[in-house]
Scaffold this active site. Structure first.
Site, PDB file in Angstrom:
ATOM      1  N   TYR A   1       8.204   8.986 -14.761  1.00  0.00           N
ATOM      2  CA  TYR A   1       7.888  10.312 -14.194  1.00  0.00           C
ATOM      3  C   TYR A   1       9.066  11.261 -14.430  1.00  0.00           C
ATOM      4  CZ  TYR A   1       6.891  13.959 -10.720  1.00  0.00           C
ATOM      5  OH  TYR A   1       6.666  15.178 -10.096  1.00  0.00           O
TER       6      TYR A   1
ATOM      7  N   THR B   1       1.287  16.947  -0.850  1.00  0.00           N
ATOM      8  CA  THR B   1       0.059  16.861  -1.660  1.00  0.00           C
ATOM      9  C   THR B   1      -0.275  15.391  -1.929  1.00  0.00           C
ATOM     10  OG1 THR B   1       1.139  16.761  -3.808  1.00  0.00           O
ATOM     11  CG2 THR B   1       0.725  18.969  -2.924  1.00  0.00           C
TER      12      THR B   1
ATOM     13  N   LYS C   1       9.255  14.861 -16.602  1.00  0.00           N
ATOM     14  CA  LYS C   1       9.638  16.143 -16.002  1.00  0.00           C
ATOM     15  C   LYS C   1      10.864  16.733 -16.695  1.00  0.00           C
ATOM     16  CE  LYS C   1       6.290  16.642 -13.636  1.00  0.00           C
ATOM     17  NZ  LYS C   1       5.475  17.851 -13.513  1.00  0.00           N
TER      18      LYS C   1
ATOM     19  N   ILE D   1      -0.783  21.894  -5.399  1.00  0.00           N
ATOM     20  CA  ILE D   1      -0.056  23.115  -5.773  1.00  0.00           C
ATOM     21  C   ILE D   1      -0.879  23.942  -6.772  1.00  0.00           C
ATOM     22  CG2 ILE D   1       2.061  23.964  -6.875  1.00  0.00           C
ATOM     23  CD1 ILE D   1       3.349  21.231  -5.926  1.00  0.00           C
TER      24      ILE D   1
HETATM   25  N1  LIG Z   1       4.159  17.535  -4.571  1.00  0.00           N
HETATM   26  C1  LIG Z   1       5.455  17.585  -4.811  1.00  0.00           C
HETATM   27  O1  LIG Z   1       6.293  17.321  -3.933  1.00  0.00           O
HETATM   28  C2  LIG Z   1       5.955  17.994  -6.167  1.00  0.00           C
HETATM   29  C3  LIG Z   1       7.344  18.114  -6.351  1.00  0.00           C
HETATM   30  C4  LIG Z   1       7.824  18.488  -7.591  1.00  0.00           C
HETATM   31  C5  LIG Z   1       6.940  18.742  -8.625  1.00  0.00           C
HETATM   32  N2  LIG Z   1       5.606  18.619  -8.425  1.00  0.00           N
HETATM   33  C6  LIG Z   1       4.717  18.872  -9.567  1.00  0.00           C
HETATM   34  O2  LIG Z   1       3.697  19.765  -9.182  1.00  0.00           O
HETATM   35  C7  LIG Z   1       2.549  19.572 -10.008  1.00  0.00           C
HETATM   36  C8  LIG Z   1       1.303  19.539  -9.143  1.00  0.00           C
HETATM   37  O3  LIG Z   1       1.371  18.387  -8.322  1.00  0.00           O
HETATM   38  P1  LIG Z   1       0.728  18.306  -6.875  1.00  0.00           P
HETATM   39  O4  LIG Z   1       1.803  17.915  -5.951  1.00  0.00           O
HETATM   40  O5  LIG Z   1      -0.066  19.505  -6.583  1.00  0.00           O
HETATM   41  O6  LIG Z   1      -0.199  17.007  -7.076  1.00  0.00           O
HETATM   42  P2  LIG Z   1      -1.763  16.760  -6.830  1.00  0.00           P
HETATM   43  O7  LIG Z   1      -2.189  17.356  -5.532  1.00  0.00           O
HETATM   44  O8  LIG Z   1      -1.947  15.308  -7.044  1.00  0.00           O
HETATM   45  O9  LIG Z   1      -2.465  17.596  -7.996  1.00  0.00           O
HETATM   46  C9  LIG Z   1      -2.354  17.201  -9.323  1.00  0.00           C
HETATM   47  C10 LIG Z   1      -3.410  17.915 -10.137  1.00  0.00           C
HETATM   48  O10 LIG Z   1      -3.338  17.454 -11.501  1.00  0.00           O
HETATM   49  C11 LIG Z   1      -4.646  17.076 -11.908  1.00  0.00           C
HETATM   50  N3  LIG Z   1      -4.635  16.052 -12.963  1.00  0.00           N
HETATM   51  C12 LIG Z   1      -4.183  14.784 -12.879  1.00  0.00           C
HETATM   52  N4  LIG Z   1      -4.418  14.126 -14.040  1.00  0.00           N
HETATM   53  C13 LIG Z   1      -5.023  15.011 -14.873  1.00  0.00           C
HETATM   54  C14 LIG Z   1      -5.522  14.927 -16.190  1.00  0.00           C
HETATM   55  N5  LIG Z   1      -5.483  13.802 -16.893  1.00  0.00           N
HETATM   56  N6  LIG Z   1      -6.066  16.035 -16.735  1.00  0.00           N
HETATM   57  C15 LIG Z   1      -6.163  17.192 -16.033  1.00  0.00           C
HETATM   58  N7  LIG Z   1      -5.710  17.321 -14.778  1.00  0.00           N
HETATM   59  C16 LIG Z   1      -5.156  16.248 -14.194  1.00  0.00           C
HETATM   60  C17 LIG Z   1      -5.304  16.567 -10.630  1.00  0.00           C
HETATM   61  O11 LIG Z   1      -6.709  16.509 -10.794  1.00  0.00           O
HETATM   62  P3  LIG Z   1      -7.647  15.761  -9.701  1.00  0.00           P
HETATM   63  O12 LIG Z   1      -8.335  16.852  -9.003  1.00  0.00           O
HETATM   64  O13 LIG Z   1      -8.586  14.933 -10.513  1.00  0.00           O
HETATM   65  O14 LIG Z   1      -6.772  14.936  -8.818  1.00  0.00           O
HETATM   66  C18 LIG Z   1      -4.836  17.615  -9.649  1.00  0.00           C
HETATM   67  O15 LIG Z   1      -5.608  18.778  -9.738  1.00  0.00           O
HETATM   68  C19 LIG Z   1       2.816  18.289 -10.792  1.00  0.00           C
HETATM   69  O16 LIG Z   1       3.197  18.609 -12.098  1.00  0.00           O
HETATM   70  C20 LIG Z   1       3.967  17.639 -10.044  1.00  0.00           C
HETATM   71  O17 LIG Z   1       4.780  16.832 -10.890  1.00  0.00           O
HETATM   72  C21 LIG Z   1       5.083  18.254  -7.224  1.00  0.00           C
END
Ligand SMILES: NC(=O)c1ccc[n+]([C@@H]2O[C@H](COP(=O)([O-])OP(=O)(O)OC[C@H]3O[C@@H](n4cnc5c(N)ncnc54)[C@H](OP(=O)(O)O)[C@@H]3O)[C@@H](O)[C@H]2O)c1
Length: 311
Positions: A184, A221, A188, A31
């Site tokens: 988690y 993701t 949140k 995202i």
């Molecule tokens: N996917 C869903 O269904 C969903 C639903 C509700 C909320 N969200 C929220 O949306 C947000 C983005 O999630 P996503 O689904 O896009 O997940 P994702 O594809 O796993 O991306 C997570 C991002 O966070 C980075 N990250 C992880 N640990 C880190 C650290 N220590 N320092 C800096 N960056 C770090 C990752 O870096 P790397 O490139 O190293 O992996 C990646 O760029 C999150 O806050 C998640 O809780 C997601």
């Protein structure tokens, strides 16, 4: 309680945002990547804050190529390390850029019990405390960069999982009976409480900055890489049907970052580009204030809400 915002209309296509600067944490994947790309497409100067140097170079190259916007860059920021966050802010400030949008997006989910560099449980440390510290260190720049009628914006990405979260002030690090899901959910939930307290602070100070929560929905993701294998299998088979794409998931963050409908509007929980209610407990000012005070202690920053609210 405030009135719900009008839902966005068909005409809600965003105008170009040249000379606006945005930081997107976790912009190297999922995202966050889609958010960074969409903001770059609108002409913003986008800084991707992340902890993956090698991946970031290719990500920046791809976004520049896809958006024809050269003002996309990567700055190292490991949210699992307060030292790294402070270093990131220092490097950013040395650039003497304004800051109009901060998207607190990065996150981890369902990771096994592990501590960050500073000894915090990872969900609480990376998802919540890292962003708490980052935002506080950037508040001055956000305030200087905003103006009446053109507020700067903090967009914090939470999740529907916060509805089942519980804030355990006696055990914020989930030290007893560790459950990855509960940790988690707590992180949140903390992000929502933080956003509402932050908005109260900004309003009380008359700062030209707003803070809102974006809930992306269920998005396909890599966030799910640590969940139970059965869930991953279902995701693989039915993902296309049940899950949003990352571009669709980013839309609420982009909406919160640039929509004119939200000019000067803060303290809202946004889902599918509409305002909705968060968990009832998130509106409790006492809980917000307790969490803020504890977060200041844990990150070693001054509690500026004390001088504003007198507690
Ligand atoms: N996917 C869903 O269904 C969903 C639903 C509700 C909320 N969200 C929220 O949306 C947000 C983005 O999630 P996503 O689904 O896009 O997940 P994702 O594809 O796993 O991306 C997570 C991002 O966070 C980075 N990250 C992880 N640990 C880190 C650290 N220590 N320092 C800096 N960056 C770090 C990752 O870096 P790397 O490139 O190293 O992996 C990646 O760029 C999150 O806050 C998640 O809780 C997601």
């Amino acid at each position: 309680m405030q009135c719900l915002l009008e839902a966005p209309g068909e005409e809600d296509v965003f105008s170009p945002q040249p000379e606006r600067v945005a930081i997107v944490t976790g912009g190297t994947d999922g995202i966050g990547y889609a958010t960074a790309k969409q903001l770059a497409k609108l002409g913003m100067h986008v800084i991707i804050a992340g902890n993956n140097d090698s991946k970031a170079q290719e990500v920046v190259r791809r976004i520049k190529q896809d958006t024809l916007n050269d003002q996309v860059e990567f700055l190292y920021c490991d949210l699992a390390s307060m030292r790294s966050i402070r270093q990131f802010v220092q490097t950013f400030k040395m650039k003497k850029l304004p800051l109009h949008v901060l998207v607190n997006n990065a996150g981890v989910m369902m990771v096994p019990q592990k501590a960050t560099d500073d000894g915090f449980e990872e969900h609480f440390g990376i998802n919540y405390l890292g962003h708490f510290l980052l935002t506080n260190l950037l508040l001055g720049t956000l305030g200087e960069s905003g103006a009446p009628g053109r507020h700067s914006r903090v967009v914090t990405v939470s999740s529907a999982t916060h509805y089942v979260g519980e804030l355990n002030l006696d055990d914020l690090q989930s030290g007893t009976d560790y459950s990855a899901h509960a940790a988690y959910a707590q992180s949140k939930l903390a992000l929502v409480l933080f956003t509402y307290r932050l908005q109260a602070l900004l309003t009380a100070r008359g700062a030209p900055v707003t803070a809102n929560v974006a809930d992306p929905g269920v998005v396909d993701t890599d966030l799910y890489k640590h969940v139970f294998w059965g869930t991953r299998l279902v995701k693989k088979l039915l993902g296309w049907w049940v899950f949003k794409t990352p571009d669709e998931g980013a839309w609420t963050s982009v909406y919160a970052a640039v929509s004119p409908v939200l000019e000067g509007v803060g303290g809202r929980y946004l889902y599918n580009e509409r305002e909705t209610w968060s968990l009832e407990a998130t509106y409790d000012p006492e809980l917000q204030s307790q969490l803020w005070a504890r977060s200041c202690q844990l990150t070693g920053i001054a509690d500026v809400t004390q001088e504003t609210f007198g507690r």
